[in-house]
Design a protein around this motif. Structure first.
Motif, PDB file in Angstrom:
ATOM      1  N   TYR A 204       0.789  -1.112   0.027  1.00 26.02           N
ATOM      2  CA  TYR A 204       0.141   0.178   0.238  1.00 26.02           C
ATOM      3  C   TYR A 204       0.568   1.327  -0.046  1.00 26.02           C
ATOM      4  O   TYR A 204       2.069   1.218   0.189  1.00 26.02           O
ATOM      5  CB  TYR A 204      -0.871  -0.131   1.151  1.00 26.02           C
ATOM      6  N   LYS A 205       0.175   2.556  -0.356  1.00 26.36           N
ATOM      7  CA  LYS A 205       0.944   3.637  -0.305  1.00 26.36           C
ATOM      8  C   LYS A 205       1.408   4.044   1.094  1.00 26.36           C
ATOM      9  O   LYS A 205       0.629   3.730   2.049  1.00 26.36           O
ATOM     10  CB  LYS A 205       0.110   4.815  -0.902  1.00 26.36           C
ATOM     11  N   THR A 206       2.566   4.708   1.281  1.00 27.87           N
ATOM     12  CA  THR A 206       3.010   5.497   2.659  1.00 27.87           C
ATOM     13  C   THR A 206       3.095   6.776   2.298  1.00 27.87           C
ATOM     14  O   THR A 206       4.213   7.369   1.468  1.00 27.87           O
ATOM     15  CB  THR A 206       4.400   4.738   2.845  1.00 27.87           C
ATOM     16  N   THR A 207       2.042   7.513   2.646  1.00 31.36           N
ATOM     17  CA  THR A 207       1.906   8.966   2.012  1.00 31.36           C
ATOM     18  C   THR A 207       2.664   9.894   2.935  1.00 31.36           C
ATOM     19  O   THR A 207       2.905  11.074   2.712  1.00 31.36           O
ATOM     20  CB  THR A 207       0.331   9.440   2.208  1.00 31.36           C
ATOM     21  N   TRP A 208       3.258   9.405   4.414  1.00 35.22           N
ATOM     22  CA  TRP A 208       3.661  10.626   5.093  1.00 35.22           C
ATOM     23  C   TRP A 208       2.740  11.803   5.591  1.00 35.22           C
ATOM     24  O   TRP A 208       2.952  12.559   6.231  1.00 35.22           O
ATOM     25  CB  TRP A 208       4.942  11.175   4.724  1.00 35.22           C
ATOM     26  N   GLY A 209       1.504  11.503   5.207  1.00 29.36           N
ATOM     27  CA  GLY A 209       0.259  12.604   5.428  1.00 29.36           C
ATOM     28  C   GLY A 209       0.719  13.879   4.765  1.00 29.36           C
ATOM     29  O   GLY A 209      -0.089  14.953   4.883  1.00 29.36           O
ATOM     30  N   SER A 210       1.369  13.875   3.596  1.00 35.57           N
ATOM     31  CA  SER A 210       1.886  15.156   2.991  1.00 35.57           C
ATOM     32  C   SER A 210       1.544  15.077   1.355  1.00 35.57           C
ATOM     33  O   SER A 210       1.716  13.987   0.518  1.00 35.57           O
ATOM     34  CB  SER A 210       3.750  15.094   3.188  1.00 35.57           C
ATOM     35  N   VAL A 211       1.139  16.394   1.035  1.00 38.44           N
ATOM     36  CA  VAL A 211       1.062  16.279  -0.401  1.00 38.44           C
ATOM     37  C   VAL A 211       1.881  15.907  -1.513  1.00 38.44           C
ATOM     38  O   VAL A 211       1.857  15.172  -2.164  1.00 38.44           O
ATOM     39  CB  VAL A 211       0.570  18.021  -0.777  1.00 38.44           C
ATOM     40  N   PRO A 212       3.356  16.208  -1.119  1.00 42.51           N
ATOM     41  CA  PRO A 212       4.308  15.902  -2.149  1.00 42.51           C
ATOM     42  C   PRO A 212       4.305  14.107  -2.286  1.00 42.51           C
ATOM     43  O   PRO A 212       4.932  13.714  -3.075  1.00 42.51           O
ATOM     44  CB  PRO A 212       5.585  16.517  -1.727  1.00 42.51           C
ATOM     45  N   TYR A 213       3.969  13.623  -1.124  1.00 44.06           N
ATOM     46  CA  TYR A 213       4.425  12.061  -1.059  1.00 44.06           C
ATOM     47  C   TYR A 213       2.909  11.258  -0.970  1.00 44.06           C
ATOM     48  O   TYR A 213       2.935  10.191  -0.661  1.00 44.06           O
ATOM     49  CB  TYR A 213       5.120  11.646   0.171  1.00 44.06           C
ATOM     50  N   LYS A 214       1.826  11.918  -1.264  1.00 39.42           N
ATOM     51  CA  LYS A 214       0.527  11.068  -1.087  1.00 39.42           C
ATOM     52  C   LYS A 214       0.317  10.187  -2.009  1.00 39.42           C
ATOM     53  O   LYS A 214      -0.459   9.195  -1.944  1.00 39.42           O
ATOM     54  CB  LYS A 214      -0.648  12.139  -1.420  1.00 39.42           C
ATOM     55  N   ASP A 215       1.222   9.734  -2.892  1.00 38.42           N
ATOM     56  CA  ASP A 215       1.032   8.843  -4.089  1.00 38.42           C
ATOM     57  C   ASP A 215       2.223   7.849  -3.936  1.00 38.42           C
ATOM     58  O   ASP A 215       2.524   6.785  -4.622  1.00 38.42           O
ATOM     59  CB  ASP A 215       0.796   9.248  -5.543  1.00 38.42           C
ATOM     60  N   GLN A 216       3.031   7.895  -2.795  1.00 44.55           N
ATOM     61  CA  GLN A 216       4.395   7.172  -2.683  1.00 44.55           C
ATOM     62  C   GLN A 216       4.204   5.731  -2.703  1.00 44.55           C
ATOM     63  O   GLN A 216       3.341   5.448  -1.418  1.00 44.55           O
ATOM     64  CB  GLN A 216       5.135   8.029  -1.525  1.00 44.55           C
ATOM     65  N   HIS A 217       4.914   5.092  -3.000  1.00 41.12           N
ATOM     66  CA  HIS A 217       4.902   3.642  -2.769  1.00 41.12           C
ATOM     67  C   HIS A 217       6.479   3.102  -2.489  1.00 41.12           C
ATOM     68  O   HIS A 217       7.331   3.420  -3.033  1.00 41.12           O
ATOM     69  CB  HIS A 217       4.571   2.729  -3.853  1.00 41.12           C
ATOM     70  N   LEU A 218       6.561   2.537  -1.114  1.00 39.09           N
ATOM     71  CA  LEU A 218       7.707   2.030  -0.693  1.00 39.09           C
ATOM     72  C   LEU A 218       7.814   0.396  -0.611  1.00 39.09           C
ATOM     73  O   LEU A 218       6.856   0.082   0.016  1.00 39.09           O
ATOM     74  CB  LEU A 218       8.319   2.747   0.684  1.00 39.09           C
ATOM     75  N   ASN A 219       8.731   0.059  -1.295  1.00 41.56           N
ATOM     76  CA  ASN A 219       8.720  -1.405  -1.465  1.00 41.56           C
ATOM     77  C   ASN A 219       9.427  -2.129  -0.211  1.00 41.56           C
ATOM     78  O   ASN A 219      10.176  -3.048  -0.563  1.00 41.56           O
ATOM     79  CB  ASN A 219       9.208  -1.874  -2.844  1.00 41.56           C
ATOM     80  N   VAL A 220       8.958  -1.692   0.665  1.00 42.15           N
ATOM     81  CA  VAL A 220       9.594  -2.486   1.802  1.00 42.15           C
ATOM     82  C   VAL A 220       8.334  -2.550   3.205  1.00 42.15           C
ATOM     83  O   VAL A 220       7.571  -1.631   3.158  1.00 42.15           O
ATOM     84  CB  VAL A 220      10.636  -1.779   2.632  1.00 42.15           C
ATOM     85  N   ASP A 221       8.808  -3.505   4.049  1.00 45.69           N
ATOM     86  CA  ASP A 221       7.744  -3.443   5.337  1.00 45.69           C
ATOM     87  C   ASP A 221       8.645  -2.984   6.301  1.00 45.69           C
ATOM     88  O   ASP A 221       9.469  -3.472   6.560  1.00 45.69           O
ATOM     89  CB  ASP A 221       7.119  -4.966   5.511  1.00 45.69           C
ATOM     90  N   ALA A 222       7.942  -2.023   7.106  1.00 50.91           N
ATOM     91  CA  ALA A 222       8.679  -1.558   8.347  1.00 50.91           C
ATOM     92  C   ALA A 222       8.934  -2.836   9.103  1.00 50.91           C
ATOM     93  O   ALA A 222       8.215  -3.583   9.437  1.00 50.91           O
ATOM     94  CB  ALA A 222       7.993  -0.452   8.974  1.00 50.91           C
ATOM     95  N   THR A 223       9.970  -2.812   9.880  1.00 53.43           N
ATOM     96  CA  THR A 223      10.326  -3.860  10.918  1.00 53.43           C
ATOM     97  C   THR A 223       9.337  -3.896  12.026  1.00 53.43           C
ATOM     98  O   THR A 223       8.886  -4.801  12.305  1.00 53.43           O
ATOM     99  CB  THR A 223      11.689  -3.549  11.591  1.00 53.43           C
ATOM    100  N   VAL A 224       8.757  -2.619  12.498  1.00 55.40           N
ATOM    101  CA  VAL A 224       7.667  -2.857  13.592  1.00 55.40           C
ATOM    102  C   VAL A 224       6.405  -3.713  12.887  1.00 55.40           C
ATOM    103  O   VAL A 224       5.774  -4.277  13.610  1.00 55.40           O
ATOM    104  CB  VAL A 224       7.352  -1.317  13.723  1.00 55.40           C
ATOM    105  N   VAL A 225       6.328  -3.450  11.699  1.00 53.60           N
ATOM    106  CA  VAL A 225       5.072  -3.864  10.817  1.00 53.60           C
ATOM    107  C   VAL A 225       5.412  -5.530  10.876  1.00 53.60           C
ATOM    108  O   VAL A 225       4.379  -6.410  11.391  1.00 53.60           O
ATOM    109  CB  VAL A 225       4.654  -3.396   9.543  1.00 53.60           C
ATOM    110  N   THR A 226       6.271  -5.750  10.283  1.00 54.07           N
ATOM    111  CA  THR A 226       6.972  -7.114  10.346  1.00 54.07           C
ATOM    112  C   THR A 226       6.676  -7.781  11.661  1.00 54.07           C
ATOM    113  O   THR A 226       6.330  -8.901  11.776  1.00 54.07           O
ATOM    114  CB  THR A 226       8.403  -7.234   9.803  1.00 54.07           C
ATOM    115  N   ARG A 227       7.313  -7.386  12.794  1.00 51.46           N
ATOM    116  CA  ARG A 227       7.479  -7.908  14.170  1.00 51.46           C
ATOM    117  C   ARG A 227       5.922  -8.042  14.534  1.00 51.46           C
ATOM    118  O   ARG A 227       5.620  -9.238  15.219  1.00 51.46           O
ATOM    119  CB  ARG A 227       8.134  -7.066  15.201  1.00 51.46           C
TER     120      ARG A 227
END
Length: 567
Positions: A204-227
């Motif tokens: 899913y998108k990771t937007t950082w709540g910000s207009v410049p990044y609202k369509d950003q996709h990061l191809n990783v899972d955060a370690t906290v999410v994984t754990r």
């Protein structure tokens, strides 16, 4: 992470900060050589007074640096690249509060399904876990229940950026199959949760709540999410955050407080706190740099844990300040916070800022006998706040006094303590400098112009002004931080923990020192909104911190009060 209600010290207000290097950089960006007159004009904004001859003698050096800046800018380094120098909050002579690791929960009570299913909304993780473990409700049913609540209340509260219904229900079905087969992973197995949308999830998108990044996709899972998913948790929503971790205003609107929707939920873990407070999530992950777990948890009546710096991996999380960012849970109870923290804490080879430290928690205690608890006397004695020539009563003063009495009643020995006499506010220039570096690319592309907030103390102007903070002054602030860490360590020696009202200079100081805290509901003000109290731990002292906070919370009922949601 950073919240507008705690601070906005403009860079120009920080005494002794030189703007010379920024002037050199700007000239370099414009392709013009720096001249002696540029240096003499720039020094008017600093505490220096170079002669014309001295200014002229600098030219070869500073113009050479301009070439270096250009070369570094061309690297286009992403936000995920951390500096090679890692911040370490450990003072000289430090010993870990816990000798070894261990985790023990109190005995679980028998839990039945409520007569009205909506009452599940405010069950704790432990209660929901018993229902799932004993198969009185399936993870699929529980997940759908919380998704339905998210969808029902999001239009008013604006706490969700992405609801992950399809993926979540698939994961919940897998959890049910595992539990049915006898493979029960523990108290988080089958329990839905949300994460602040500065944490990456590759589907899913990771937007950082910000207009410049609202369509950003990061191809990783955060370690906290994984754990959390390895522990059996079901991720169902990416929650809102104030744009780039400031306040509660994001590209889609303003996240609201479920106790009073005329107010924002505070920031920047705005959506996580609002959704938990509204009974739309059992727990969520937030982040803090300068108050962004403590402030929204206070506003929304939640229990929030800000761990020690280095306790929880930040891999896959947006960087605002590499030396101050921390991730932690926002929950219904201290016990829930301990459960989630136990699942996410620990070192990570993908995050070199993580620090190995034991964590020992025993949630069976009923008394504070034997605990030596400090309290910041000046904060508890403060009956009034002074703003210029105005004086206003401290609305928490009476409640804070009752808190001290309750701790004594529970058996604690209370010890008055005082803050170090150091310029704590001036040290927060560290945050501005690091944030200015983390988002410098926005300035080159002028994308900061499209951000929602554009006030003098909003991120776009802080990022711009931060380009004029010299490396020398940033280093001096970090050196002063070393003094602060050592002095605070010495003052806390012999204490198990300490307490302080949540709205105090303690918040800025301990985000600089890296000490952990638990903020928990502690009554209501005259307008019916939640108030809070902060339990502060020794560095890496989350074990005793959580134990003491749980004992206090179990002796009160503030966390069992919930908003009516009549809107």
């Amino acid at each position: 992470m950073k919240i507008s209600t705690i601070k906005h010290l403009s860079v120009a207000a920080i005494s002794g900060v030189s703007f010379l290097s920024g002037a050199f950089m700007i000239k370099s960006m414009e392709g013009e050589p720096v001249t002696a007159s540029v240096i003499q004009e720039a020094q008017k904004l600093s505490g220096f007074n170079f002669t014309p001859a001295q200014a002229d003698s600098m030219l070869n050096l500073v113009n050479g640096w301009g070439s270096s800046y250009d070369a570094l800018h061309k690297l286009n380094m992403p936000n995920s690249v951390a500096p090679s120098l890692n911040f370490n909050p450990v003072p000289v002579g430090f010993t870990y509060p816990d000798a070894k690791s261990g985790f023990k929960l109190g005995k679980a009570n028998e839990v039945q399904m409520p007569a009205h299913k909506d009452d599940l909304a405010f069950y704790t993780i432990r209660q929901l876990a018993e229902l799932v473990r004993t198969k009185k409700i399936s993870s699929v049913e529980l997940t759908q229940f919380f998704i339905d609540r998210l969808e029902k209340y999001n239009p008013k509260l604006q706490f969700a950026i992405t609801i992950m219904e399809d993926r979540a229900l698939k994961k919940a079905a897998e959890a049910d199959a595992e539990i049915k087969s006898g493979h029960y992973r523990g108290v988080l197995h089958g329990i839905p949760f949300g994460v602040k949308d500065l944490l990456a999830q590759k589907d899913y998108k990771t937007t950082w709540g910000s207009v410049p990044y609202k369509d950003q996709h990061l191809n990783v899972d955060a370690t906290v999410v994984t754990r959390l998913e390895q522990a059996g948790g079901i991720l169902i929503v990416k929650t809102t955050l104030g744009e780039l971790a400031q306040g509660d205003v994001w590209f889609g609107g303003k996240t609201k407080n479920p106790w009073d929707i005329t107010r924002g939920s505070s920031g920047s873990s705005a959506g996580s706190a609002s959704a938990v407070g509204a009974g739309c999530l059992p727990f969520a992950i937030g982040s803090e740099t300068l108050g962004s777990i403590v402030s929204p948890s206070t506003e929304c009546g939640d229990t929030g844990l800000r761990p020690s710096f280095g306790r929880v991996s930040k891999y896959g999380a947006m960087a605002l300040s590499w030396s101050m960012d921390k991730l932690g849970p926002i929950t219904r109870s201290v016990e829930d916070a301990a459960i989630v923290f136990n699942a996410i804490q620990g070192t990570d080879s993908k995050d070199l800022s993580t620090i190995a430290a034991p964590f020992s928690y025993d949630g069976t205690g009923k008394t504070l006998k034997g605990y030596k608890i400090g309290y910041v006397k000046a904060d508890f004695d403060r009956a009034y706040f002074t703003y210029g020539n105005n004086r206003r009563p401290n609305p928490n003063h009476a409640t804070d006094s009752v808190t001290l009495a309750k701790l004594k009643e529970l058996g604690a020995e209370l010890v008055p303590i005082e803050y170090p006499q150091l310029p704590i506010g001036a040290m927060t220039v560290v945050l501005d400098a690091e944030a200015g570096a983390a988002f410098q690319d926005l300035l080159f592309t002028h994308k900061e112009d499209g951000m929602v907030l554009q006030g003098k103390n909003a991120w776009p102007n802080i990022f711009r002004a931060a380009q004029f903070i010299p490396a020398t002054e940033y280093i001096q602030a970090q050196r002063a931080r070393t003094l602060l860490i050592q002095q605070w360590y010495e003052k806390l020696k012999g204490l198990d923990l300490y307490i302080t009202p949540s709205s105090s200079q303690n918040l800025s100081m301990t985000n600089l020192t890296g000490n952990p805290c638990v903020v928990l509901p502690n009554g209501f003000n005259q307008r019916g909104r939640p108030m809070s109290i902060t339990f502060m731990g020794q560095l890496f002292g989350e074990g005793k911190l959580l134990q003491a906070a749980k004992i206090y919370q179990d002796a009160t009922d503030f966390n069992q009060k919930h908003p009516s949601l009549n809107f």
